[in-house]
Design a protein around this motif. Sequence first.
Motif, short mmCIF file in Angstrom:
data_model
loop_
_atom_site.label_atom_id
_atom_site.label_comp_id
_atom_site.label_asym_id
_atom_site.label_seq_id
_atom_site.Cartn_x
_atom_site.Cartn_y
_atom_site.Cartn_z
N ARG A 1 0.85 -1.19 0.00
CA ARG A 1 0.00 0.00 0.00
C ARG A 1 0.88 1.24 0.00
O ARG A 1 1.99 1.22 0.52
CB ARG A 1 -0.93 0.01 1.20
N SER A 2 0.39 2.28 -0.61
CA SER A 2 1.11 3.56 -0.61
C SER A 2 0.13 4.70 -0.79
O SER A 2 -0.90 4.56 -1.45
CB SER A 2 2.13 3.62 -1.75
N LEU A 3 0.49 5.82 -0.22
CA LEU A 3 -0.21 7.07 -0.46
C LEU A 3 0.64 7.82 -1.48
O LEU A 3 1.85 7.98 -1.29
CB LEU A 3 -0.31 7.87 0.85
N ILE A 4 0.05 8.22 -2.58
CA ILE A 4 0.77 8.85 -3.68
C ILE A 4 0.30 10.30 -3.82
O ILE A 4 -0.89 10.56 -3.97
CB ILE A 4 0.49 8.12 -5.02
N GLN A 5 1.26 11.22 -3.76
CA GLN A 5 0.95 12.62 -4.00
C GLN A 5 1.62 13.02 -5.31
O GLN A 5 2.84 12.93 -5.44
CB GLN A 5 1.47 13.48 -2.85
N ILE A 6 0.80 13.43 -6.26
CA ILE A 6 1.31 13.87 -7.56
C ILE A 6 1.20 15.39 -7.61
O ILE A 6 0.13 15.95 -7.38
CB ILE A 6 0.53 13.24 -8.73
N GLU A 7 2.33 16.03 -7.90
CA GLU A 7 2.35 17.48 -8.01
C GLU A 7 1.29 17.92 -9.03
O GLU A 7 1.26 17.42 -10.14
CB GLU A 7 3.75 17.90 -8.47
N GLY A 8 0.41 18.81 -8.62
CA GLY A 8 -0.65 19.30 -9.49
C GLY A 8 -2.01 18.74 -9.16
O GLY A 8 -3.03 19.30 -9.55
N LEU A 9 -2.07 17.62 -8.42
CA LEU A 9 -3.35 17.07 -7.99
C LEU A 9 -3.67 17.60 -6.59
O LEU A 9 -2.78 17.70 -5.74
CB LEU A 9 -3.33 15.54 -7.94
N GLU A 10 -4.92 17.92 -6.36
CA GLU A 10 -5.33 18.50 -5.10
C GLU A 10 -5.25 17.51 -3.94
O GLU A 10 -4.84 17.85 -2.83
CB GLU A 10 -6.77 19.03 -5.22
N HIS A 11 -5.64 16.25 -4.19
CA HIS A 11 -5.69 15.24 -3.12
C HIS A 11 -4.72 14.10 -3.41
O HIS A 11 -4.53 13.73 -4.57
CB HIS A 11 -7.11 14.67 -3.00
N PRO A 12 -4.15 13.51 -2.35
CA PRO A 12 -3.31 12.34 -2.56
C PRO A 12 -4.16 11.13 -2.97
O PRO A 12 -5.36 11.10 -2.71
CB PRO A 12 -2.66 12.11 -1.20
N LEU A 13 -3.54 10.16 -3.60
CA LEU A 13 -4.20 8.94 -4.03
C LEU A 13 -3.74 7.80 -3.13
O LEU A 13 -2.56 7.70 -2.81
CB LEU A 13 -3.86 8.63 -5.49
N SER A 14 -4.66 6.94 -2.75
CA SER A 14 -4.36 5.83 -1.85
C SER A 14 -4.55 4.52 -2.60
O SER A 14 -5.63 4.22 -3.08
CB SER A 14 -5.30 5.90 -0.64
N PHE A 15 -3.47 3.72 -2.68
CA PHE A 15 -3.52 2.44 -3.39
C PHE A 15 -3.19 1.32 -2.42
O PHE A 15 -2.16 1.34 -1.75
CB PHE A 15 -2.52 2.43 -4.54
N VAL A 16 -4.09 0.31 -2.35
CA VAL A 16 -3.90 -0.86 -1.49
C VAL A 16 -4.17 -2.09 -2.33
O VAL A 16 -5.26 -2.25 -2.89
CB VAL A 16 -4.86 -0.83 -0.28
N ALA A 17 -3.18 -2.98 -2.42
CA ALA A 17 -3.32 -4.20 -3.22
C ALA A 17 -3.71 -5.37 -2.33
O ALA A 17 -3.33 -5.44 -1.16
CB ALA A 17 -2.01 -4.52 -3.93
N ASP A 18 -4.44 -6.31 -2.89
CA ASP A 18 -4.73 -7.57 -2.23
C ASP A 18 -3.40 -8.29 -1.99
O ASP A 18 -2.56 -8.37 -2.89
CB ASP A 18 -5.65 -8.42 -3.12
N ASN A 19 -3.19 -8.81 -0.80
CA ASN A 19 -1.91 -9.41 -0.43
C ASN A 19 -1.53 -10.59 -1.33
O ASN A 19 -0.39 -10.69 -1.78
CB ASN A 19 -1.93 -9.85 1.04
N LYS A 20 -2.45 -11.49 -1.62
CA LYS A 20 -2.14 -12.67 -2.45
C LYS A 20 -1.76 -12.23 -3.86
O LYS A 20 -0.78 -12.72 -4.43
CB LYS A 20 -3.33 -13.62 -2.51
N GLN A 21 -2.50 -11.31 -4.44
CA GLN A 21 -2.18 -10.83 -5.78
C GLN A 21 -0.84 -10.13 -5.81
O GLN A 21 -0.05 -10.31 -6.73
CB GLN A 21 -3.29 -9.91 -6.29
N ALA A 22 -0.54 -9.35 -4.78
CA ALA A 22 0.75 -8.67 -4.70
C ALA A 22 1.88 -9.68 -4.59
O ALA A 22 2.90 -9.55 -5.29
CB ALA A 22 0.77 -7.71 -3.51
N GLN A 23 1.72 -10.70 -3.76
CA GLN A 23 2.78 -11.71 -3.60
C GLN A 23 3.01 -12.47 -4.91
O GLN A 23 4.16 -12.76 -5.27
CB GLN A 23 2.43 -12.69 -2.48
N ASP A 24 1.93 -12.77 -5.64
CA ASP A 24 2.08 -13.43 -6.95
C ASP A 24 2.85 -12.54 -7.92
O ASP A 24 3.71 -13.01 -8.66
CB ASP A 24 0.70 -13.78 -7.53
N PHE A 25 2.55 -11.25 -7.89
CA PHE A 25 3.28 -10.31 -8.76
C PHE A 25 4.76 -10.27 -8.39
O PHE A 25 5.63 -10.32 -9.26
CB PHE A 25 2.67 -8.90 -8.67
#
Length: 180
Positions: free
Chosen positions: A129-153
């Motif tokens: 999981r990560s909180l992503i702040q992109i310069e120019g966007l008003e709000h940060p984006l929050s990304f959380v992956a399913d643990n099994k899918q992330a481990q497979d990746f």
Amino acid sequence: MITPILFLTVSAFSTPLLENSAYIKKSSACTLRIKEERYQDKSVLALTSNHQGKYDIKIYHFNDLSAPSRGKLIQEPIFNKTQTDINYLVDHNLFKRINNEQVIYSTTIANDNVSPKLFIDTFRSYGNRSLIQIEGLEHPLSFVADNKQAQDFYKCADKFTTKASILTKKTESISPFSSP
């Protein structure tokens, strides 16, 4: 009476996370796609590794950040604020025009052979999981992956990296001046 309510509550909170990410494997690449938690249909993070051991990080969204242009992105942990934030250079580009009113843009971490791998390793160390702040966007984006899918990746990406490393070493050991 309490059991059905508890089951319904747990299901309501766990189902979106399971549908929040998707792992896709092809013979030459593997990808983990993660929808943004709040704006699921508006922002998607794609982590990709290919058979050459190269990594690519893209965020697809509907925000025109003066594309094409270059900007900054900050990757932060969502919960453990004692971990450090990581800054990246990104390129904003037009990805696809759907119709006259809708356009999809991509923000790509500059591929300097270090940053995409660092992003993936950091995402892994932050608990997928990560909180992503992109310069120019008003709000940060929050990304959380399913643990099994992330481990497979990660397994797929690590396998591609290992194979690419072995091929590179074999190629380097072959010299046009060496005797057969």
